[in-house]
Write a protein that holds these residues in place. Structure first.
Motif, short mmCIF file in Angstrom:
data_model
loop_
_atom_site.label_atom_id
_atom_site.label_comp_id
_atom_site.label_asym_id
_atom_site.label_seq_id
_atom_site.Cartn_x
_atom_site.Cartn_y
_atom_site.Cartn_z
N HIS A 1 33.61 42.08 42.03
CA HIS A 1 33.61 43.52 42.34
C HIS A 1 34.69 44.27 41.57
N THR A 2 35.51 43.55 40.82
CA THR A 2 36.64 44.14 40.06
C THR A 2 37.57 44.96 40.94
N TRP A 3 37.66 44.58 42.21
CA TRP A 3 38.64 45.19 43.11
C TRP A 3 39.17 44.11 44.07
N PRO A 4 40.47 43.98 44.22
CA PRO A 4 41.50 44.81 43.58
C PRO A 4 41.57 44.55 42.07
N PRO A 5 42.22 45.47 41.33
CA PRO A 5 42.36 45.27 39.88
C PRO A 5 43.02 43.94 39.56
N PRO B 1 45.55 42.93 37.68
CA PRO B 1 47.02 42.78 37.81
C PRO B 1 47.46 42.66 39.27
N VAL B 2 46.80 43.41 40.15
CA VAL B 2 47.15 43.35 41.58
C VAL B 2 46.74 42.00 42.16
N GLN C 1 49.91 44.86 49.38
CA GLN C 1 49.59 45.15 47.98
C GLN C 1 48.31 45.97 47.88
N LEU C 2 47.33 45.65 48.71
CA LEU C 2 46.05 46.37 48.66
C LEU C 2 46.22 47.82 49.11
#
Length: 684
Positions: A200-204, A206-207, A244-245
């Motif tokens: 889903h490319t979430w979270p990005p 780097p995160v 972080q989210l």
């Protein structure tokens, strides 16, 4: 032509929530200050082999009345592994190695099997034999640490067991303390969560990488599947990842999260039976953000909320609320079931059918929306939701700094603080992170100076002068770095060391600075004068010239002999510090110093000034919540100069105030002393 068209209901809601919850800049300031404070404290805890992490809505950036502070503690010498082969990476003589077992536990829960011998008393006392192996009982672990917390930190009746935590209140803020165990790397059972995030490319990316580099935790609470046999179960917690989210949220998402929290507290849970908690709202946000089906922008805020509400209704209808990290963990299991589930579903359907008007059931949201819904011509500037004046941002900054605390009690701990600050100062930091370093430096110097003062009996006559020079130097440096009111700590030290002339000199300087028209204290400030005087100065200079804090006397450090009884009683009743208005401290030190020097006229004038302040101030210079101690101080000063009747009346007035400092026993003691002295004078 109208250059400022009427805003939609979503935009009105966005602007109103920015005012209530915070603008993007305010939220960033709150997080910057707390991030930096945690980084400063980390080496002190590391030195003790402990890691500490704050979470909860307060840590996320909310400042709602219901915002709580959750603190998690874990020891580095406990190593949790998911495979026995991982034990080779640890020293079995130094580490307590525990194997996480999830083969026959409910999703999201594990058992912890002890693999190595240990001499740690708490661990030994929590062991339970099961199938021929030793396991750590979550129930015993939780109860043991609750008992320790009761003895060391908080008065017993202020603390209670709540889930995996010891819970209580500091003033009006609720806190949870959880003694947990950390697992690194992440358990293998979370591989599917990582795959889902990547799809889903979430979270990005780097995160996600940051999340996977940190620990997840086991907290001491079992599942509700079988409450009679869950003593050995520990729940997996992902607080670090959740934090972080939340920080990845744009401001519309953050406000929608806040809107859900307000909706839950003031509408759904206004009834007695509270089936849902704010963690469900956070989880709802995570699922909706990962779905990618919602457009998160200010003009769409109401639709964002509505999508979240529909998801929540769907979960209640199905009786399944999947945990974001482990979807197999149905968080509704054994809680939102049967008749209670049907009742909740009817309640949520009713709100859904009401549409936007259901938000008016909340006092907070009604105050935001009523004008927008009733007036077709309402006009607001969209910028109101994004920008604040310099004064408002500085009020936000000073409030955040004032709420920082320093639990260290020993000289070496403050040395580590200062070393940590020095190291952090070399990093590339935001303006408020740098300001936090500056403020914490001043606070550390003050506390270190008074701890050294209280260790004076350890010094020889030969080096007392040398130590005094160091202490004065630290307090002068703190006065240079910190807010205007920090100069009073130097005055307190001079008074304590019987240098009354110097005390009066410092109080005179402080009083002059406090009388400036640009002073900002207790959120009160002349905005125009403030902007004219310091508006063009740096953030650091504004703090040093115009910001004023309360004088905070920690329970562990005797600052002033005259207030030792109050400190002792307040500490005994579970309070961590005494908070005194700097305007009260200035007059108190003036009264006592003039009295010690025999300056009768000046002493009585300062006493009159202090009494006038308390009688006629509306809370601007002597905040109402501190009045119990302020009247107590007036009584102490009156008693010192021989005005026994005045002292008696002031102590009695102290008892009428809000008992913020919990010093009633001290007041009763002083009243009895004054009455006895009055009786002795009558019989003489």
């Amino acid at each position: 032509m109208d250059h400022n068209p009427r805003l939609s209901v979503s935009e009105v809601l966005y602007v109103g929530l920015c005012r209530k919850i915070g603008t993007p800049t305010e939220v960033a300031i709150r997080r910057d200050v707390m991030d930096m404070h945690e980084m400063i404290e980390k080496p002190v805890y590391n030195h003790r082999g402990i890691a500490v992490m704050k979470s909860g809505s307060y840590r996320e950036g909310f400042r709602l009345r219901s915002s709580d502070i959750d603190t998690m503690f874990w020891h580095y010498n406990y190593k949790l592994i998911t495979d026995i082969s991982q034990s080779r990476f640890y020293n079995t003589t130094e580490h307590v190695i525990l194997l996480m077992e999830d083969s026959d536990t409910p999703p999201g829960f594990v058992r912890l099997s002890l693999l190595t011998p240990t001499k740690h008393e708490i661990t030994i006392s929590c062991l339970v034999l099961f199938n021929g192996s030793a396991y750590i009982s979550s129930r015993l672990w939780r109860e043991m640490h609750f008992q320790l917390q009761n003895k060391v930190h908080i008065k017993k009746e202020n603390l209670r067991l709540h889930g995996p935590c010891s819970s209580g209140f500091h003033g009006s803020i609720e806190f949870d303390l959880a003694h947990c165990l950390a697992t690194f790397p992440w358990p293998k059972l979370l591989g599917s969560w990582v795959d889902r995030c990547q799809r889903h490319t979430w979270p990005p990316v780097p995160v996600l990488e940051i999340i996977l580099k940190n620990e997840c935790h086991c907290v001491p609470i079992g599942s509700k599947v079988n409450v009679t046999s869950n003593e050995l179960e520990w729940r997996l917690s992902f607080s670090q990842a959740e934090q972080q989210l939340v920080c990845t949220m744009n401001h519309t998402q953050f406000l929608c999260y806040g809107l859900l929290k307000i909706f839950l507290k003031e509408i759904i849970n206004c009834r007695e039976n509270e089936l849902l908690c704010s963690y469900y709202m956070k989880t709802t946000m995570f699922w909706m953000m990962q779905s990618g089906q919602v457009t998160w922008c200010p003009t769409n805020l109401l639709d964002c909320f509505w999508n979240c509400l529909k998801y929540l209704i769907h979960c209640v209808y199905c009786g399944v609320f999947p945990n974001f990290f482990i979807p197999q963990n149905n968080m509704f299991r054994n809680k939102v079931v049967g008749v209670t589930r049907k009742s909740l579903l009817r309640q949520l359907h009713l709100y859904y059918r009401m549409g936007v008007s259901c938000l008016l059931l909340s006092p907070t949201l009604r105050s935001i929306l009523e004008s927008a819904l009733s007036s077709p011509s309402i006009v607001l500037s969209a910028a109101e939701g994004k920008f604040l004046s310099l004064v408002d941002l500085d009020i936000c900054g000073i409030n955040e700094l004032c709420n920082l605390n320093f639990p260290a009690q020993k000289i070496w701990q403050f040395y580590i603080y200062l070393k940590s600050i020095n190291t952090l100062s070399r990093l590339s930091l935001s303006s408020y992170q740098l300001l936090t370093l500056q403020y914490c430096t001043a606070e550390s110097l003050v506390h270190l100076a008074f701890i050294m003062t209280n260790s004076a009996s350890c010094y020889t006559h030969k080096n007392i002068y040398y130590i005094d020079t160091i202490i004065c130097g630290m307090l002068k440096m703190a006065a240079i770095l910190g807010p205007v009111s920090d100069l009073l700590y130097l005055a307190l030290y001079y008074y304590r060391t019987e240098r009354y002339d110097k005390t009066l000199h410092i109080t005179c300087i402080t009083k002059e600075r406090l009388s400036q028209t640009c002073i900002m204290y207790n959120e009160t400030v002349d905005r125009q004068k403030y902007n004219e005087a310091v508006g063009n100065l740096s953030l650091s200079r504004r703090m040093k010239i115009a910001w004023v804090n309360d004088v905070r006397l920690l329970k562990t450090i005797p600052f002033l002999e005259e207030l030792c009884i109050e400190q002792f009683v307040s500490q005994h009743n579970g309070e961590t510090l005494l908070i005194v208005s700097p305007f009260v401290v200035v007059e108190m030190l003036s009264v006592l110093s003039h009295h010690r020097l025999g300056n009768r006229t000046q002493c009585l004038q300062s006493l009159t000034d202090l009494q006038t302040l308390l009688l006629y101030d509306d809370g601007r210079y002597a905040p109402l919540f501190t009045r119990d101690l302020s009247w107590q101080i007036l009584g102490i000063c009156q008693h010192a100069v021989g005005d026994l009747q005045g002292a008696l009346e002031s102590f009695e007035e102290s008892l009428k105030q809000e008992p913020y400092h919990k010093i009633k026993e001290a007041t009763d003691f002083r009243i009895e002393c004054v009455k006895q002295q009055i009786q002795r004078n009558v019989h003489m």
